[in-house]
Enzyme design. Structure first.
Site, PDB file in Angstrom:
ATOM      1  N   PRO A 121       0.677  -1.124   0.018  1.00 53.92           N
ATOM      2  CA  PRO A 121      -0.068  -0.046  -0.159  1.00 53.92           C
ATOM      3  C   PRO A 121       0.953   1.239   0.139  1.00 53.92           C
ATOM      4  O   PRO A 121       1.888   1.530   0.596  1.00 53.92           O
ATOM      5  CB  PRO A 121      -0.733  -0.093   1.293  1.00 53.92           C
ATOM      6  CG  PRO A 121      -0.211  -1.141   1.957  1.00 53.92           C
ATOM      7  CD  PRO A 121       0.473  -2.161   1.033  1.00 53.92           C
ATOM      8  N   ASN A 122       0.480   2.107  -0.716  1.00 55.75           N
ATOM      9  CA  ASN A 122       0.791   3.506  -0.657  1.00 55.75           C
ATOM     10  C   ASN A 122       2.016   3.702  -1.627  1.00 55.75           C
ATOM     11  O   ASN A 122       2.621   4.663  -1.831  1.00 55.75           O
ATOM     12  CB  ASN A 122       1.166   4.209   0.554  1.00 55.75           C
ATOM     13  CG  ASN A 122      -0.250   4.394   1.340  1.00 55.75           C
ATOM     14  OD1 ASN A 122      -1.260   4.674   0.840  1.00 55.75           O
ATOM     15  ND2 ASN A 122      -0.407   3.763   2.575  1.00 55.75           N
ATOM     16  N   ALA A 154       3.128  -0.889   4.821  1.00 56.75           N
ATOM     17  CA  ALA A 154       2.643  -0.836   6.234  1.00 56.75           C
ATOM     18  C   ALA A 154       1.992  -2.133   6.614  1.00 56.75           C
ATOM     19  O   ALA A 154       1.992  -2.592   7.865  1.00 56.75           O
ATOM     20  CB  ALA A 154       1.478   0.135   6.288  1.00 56.75           C
ATOM     21  N   ARG A 158       5.297  11.141  -2.129  1.00 55.65           N
ATOM     22  CA  ARG A 158       5.142  10.492  -0.750  1.00 55.65           C
ATOM     23  C   ARG A 158       6.452  10.895   0.218  1.00 55.65           C
ATOM     24  O   ARG A 158       7.259   9.981  -0.182  1.00 55.65           O
ATOM     25  CB  ARG A 158       4.838   9.209  -0.659  1.00 55.65           C
ATOM     26  CG  ARG A 158       4.407   8.710   0.607  1.00 55.65           C
ATOM     27  CD  ARG A 158       4.389   7.102   0.474  1.00 55.65           C
ATOM     28  NE  ARG A 158       4.215   6.404   1.732  1.00 55.65           N
ATOM     29  CZ  ARG A 158       4.525   5.330   2.218  1.00 55.65           C
ATOM     30  NH1 ARG A 158       4.718   4.407   0.959  1.00 55.65           N
ATOM     31  NH2 ARG A 158       4.117   4.905   3.474  1.00 55.65           N
ATOM     32  N   ASN A 170       7.715  -5.852  -1.095  1.00 50.96           N
ATOM     33  CA  ASN A 170       7.724  -4.826  -0.009  1.00 50.96           C
ATOM     34  C   ASN A 170       6.463  -4.565   0.380  1.00 50.96           C
ATOM     35  O   ASN A 170       5.508  -3.964  -0.077  1.00 50.96           O
ATOM     36  CB  ASN A 170       8.004  -3.410  -0.700  1.00 50.96           C
ATOM     37  CG  ASN A 170       8.111  -2.177   0.379  1.00 50.96           C
ATOM     38  OD1 ASN A 170       7.644  -2.500   1.403  1.00 50.96           O
ATOM     39  ND2 ASN A 170       8.788  -1.203   0.157  1.00 50.96           N
ATOM     40  N   TYR A 173      11.486   8.287   1.491  1.00 51.23           N
ATOM     41  CA  TYR A 173      11.371   7.475   0.552  1.00 51.23           C
ATOM     42  C   TYR A 173      11.948   7.644  -0.912  1.00 51.23           C
ATOM     43  O   TYR A 173      12.138   6.990  -1.741  1.00 51.23           O
ATOM     44  CB  TYR A 173       9.838   6.973   0.145  1.00 51.23           C
ATOM     45  CG  TYR A 173       9.181   6.534   1.357  1.00 51.23           C
ATOM     46  CD1 TYR A 173       9.845   5.100   1.994  1.00 51.23           C
ATOM     47  CD2 TYR A 173       8.138   7.173   2.109  1.00 51.23           C
ATOM     48  CE1 TYR A 173       9.141   4.733   3.189  1.00 51.23           C
ATOM     49  CE2 TYR A 173       7.638   6.612   3.037  1.00 51.23           C
ATOM     50  CZ  TYR A 173       8.057   5.316   3.796  1.00 51.23           C
ATOM     51  OH  TYR A 173       7.226   4.924   4.933  1.00 51.23           O
ATOM     52  N   HIS A 184      12.563  -3.161   1.912  1.00 52.81           N
ATOM     53  CA  HIS A 184      11.996  -1.882   2.202  1.00 52.81           C
ATOM     54  C   HIS A 184      13.131  -0.911   1.810  1.00 52.81           C
ATOM     55  O   HIS A 184      14.188  -0.940   1.833  1.00 52.81           O
ATOM     56  CB  HIS A 184      11.893  -1.780   3.698  1.00 52.81           C
ATOM     57  CG  HIS A 184      11.097  -2.892   4.391  1.00 52.81           C
ATOM     58  ND1 HIS A 184       9.743  -2.546   4.300  1.00 52.81           N
ATOM     59  CD2 HIS A 184      11.465  -4.087   5.011  1.00 52.81           C
ATOM     60  CE1 HIS A 184       9.151  -3.607   4.963  1.00 52.81           C
ATOM     61  NE2 HIS A 184      10.171  -4.504   5.487  1.00 52.81           N
ATOM     62  N   GLU A 217      12.131 -10.064   1.234  1.00 52.59           N
ATOM     63  CA  GLU A 217      10.993  -8.930   1.856  1.00 52.59           C
ATOM     64  C   GLU A 217      12.048  -7.795   1.599  1.00 52.59           C
ATOM     65  O   GLU A 217      13.311  -7.738   1.940  1.00 52.59           O
ATOM     66  CB  GLU A 217      10.810  -8.956   3.480  1.00 52.59           C
ATOM     67  CG  GLU A 217      10.174  -7.770   4.109  1.00 52.59           C
ATOM     68  CD  GLU A 217      10.156  -7.986   5.630  1.00 52.59           C
ATOM     69  OE1 GLU A 217      10.366  -8.990   6.117  1.00 52.59           O
ATOM     70  OE2 GLU A 217       9.729  -7.094   6.231  1.00 52.59           O
ATOM     71  N   ARG A 261      13.647   3.804  12.407  1.00 54.16           N
ATOM     72  CA  ARG A 261      12.402   4.580  12.339  1.00 54.16           C
ATOM     73  C   ARG A 261      11.577   4.532  13.634  1.00 54.16           C
ATOM     74  O   ARG A 261      12.295   3.955  14.600  1.00 54.16           O
ATOM     75  CB  ARG A 261      11.573   4.209  11.126  1.00 54.16           C
ATOM     76  CG  ARG A 261      12.433   4.506   9.923  1.00 54.16           C
ATOM     77  CD  ARG A 261      11.885   4.475   8.508  1.00 54.16           C
ATOM     78  NE  ARG A 261      10.531   5.298   8.641  1.00 54.16           N
ATOM     79  CZ  ARG A 261       9.383   5.377   7.776  1.00 54.16           C
ATOM     80  NH1 ARG A 261       9.617   4.436   6.682  1.00 54.16           N
ATOM     81  NH2 ARG A 261       8.869   6.338   7.822  1.00 54.16           N
TER      82      ARG A 261
HETATM   83  C1  DQA Z   1       8.337   0.811   3.756  1.00 54.16           C
HETATM   84  C2  DQA Z   1       8.420   0.970   5.468  1.00 54.16           C
HETATM   85  C3  DQA Z   1       7.053   0.557   6.027  1.00 54.16           C
HETATM   86  O1  DQA Z   1       7.071   1.027   7.549  1.00 54.16           O
HETATM   87  C4  DQA Z   1       6.173   1.906   5.365  1.00 54.16           C
HETATM   88  O2  DQA Z   1       4.715   1.705   6.158  1.00 54.16           O
HETATM   89  C5  DQA Z   1       5.969   1.795   3.917  1.00 54.16           C
HETATM   90  C6  DQA Z   1       7.281   1.782   3.159  1.00 54.16           C
HETATM   91  C7  DQA Z   1       9.676   1.008   3.186  1.00 54.16           C
HETATM   92  O3  DQA Z   1       9.733   0.814   1.980  1.00 54.16           O
HETATM   93  O4  DQA Z   1      10.694   1.606   3.630  1.00 54.16           O
HETATM   94  O5  DQA Z   1       4.935   2.093   3.307  1.00 54.16           O
HETATM   95  O6  DQA Z   1       7.744  -0.565   3.697  1.00 54.16           O
END
Ligand code: DQA
Length: 169
Positions: free
Chosen positions: A34-35, A101, A42, A98, A47, A124, A122, A131
């Site tokens: 998501p997002n 959230a 964003r 990825n 990011y 990120h 996985e 964080r």
């Molecule tokens: C994320 C880290 C997560 O905590 C966050 O909610 C994201 C992006 C990252 O790629 O750093 O949406 O997965």
């Protein structure tokens, strides 16, 4: 027209079959949670300024170099991600995800990863361990093959290379 002998037809069918097995064995699924469709706009200080499209282009370039097929899914919906993971065994030999959230909340995605025999990497963009406290716990890491965190867009490329290594093993 020249007729193909039954023996030749069987040989051709066999080649076709092994080609499709080969294709399945060298196909990686990328899942953006998501997002991540909002990358670029964003929180660019966390990011980065690149868009998801930019990342996907780099992944596709790398896939071509490594002679691996790639499919890419971005979803803001937990169930859609669970479905994609759950049905991945027939088609994919590795997944790079990825979970965004959902990393920190989704027992359903964790269970889907546990349920399949496909290795999962996985990734990120940010280093989740640097964080907020709630981001420092990944529900996925315990069932993934490995995790890459904190290298910006390169996390995807490193994750993809790790998945290729798993396939080549
Ligand atoms: C994320 C880290 C997560 O905590 C966050 O909610 C994201 C992006 C990252 O790629 O750093 O949406 O997965």
């Amino acid at each position: 027209m020249k007729k193909t002998s039954p023996k030749r037809s069987a040989e051709l069918a066999c080649t076709e079959r092994s080609r499709s097995i080969e294709a399945r064995n060298r196909r990686i699924l990328i899942i953006h949670g998501p997002n991540l469709n909002l990358l670029g706009k964003r929180e660019p200080e966390i990011y980065g300024k690149f868009s998801l499209e930019d990342i996907n282009k780099e992944i596709k370039k790398l896939a071509k170099e490594k002679k691996v097929a790639v499919d890419i899914l971005q979803s803001n919906h937990e169930g859609e991600i669970v479905d994609a993971i759950g049905s991945s065994s027939k088609k994919y030999s590795a997944i790079v995800i990825n979970p965004a959230a959902y990393t920190h909340t989704s027992v359903a995605i964790r269970d889907a990863v546990s349920a399949i025999d496909v290795p999962v990497v996985e990734v990120h963009l940010s280093n989740i361990y640097h964080r907020e406290e709630f981001r420092q716990k990944s529900l996925i890491a315990g069932v993934a093959t490995g995790q890459i965190s904190g290298f910006g867009a390169n996390s995807y490329l490193l994750g993809f290379l790790a998945a290729v290594e798993l396939i080549n093993k």
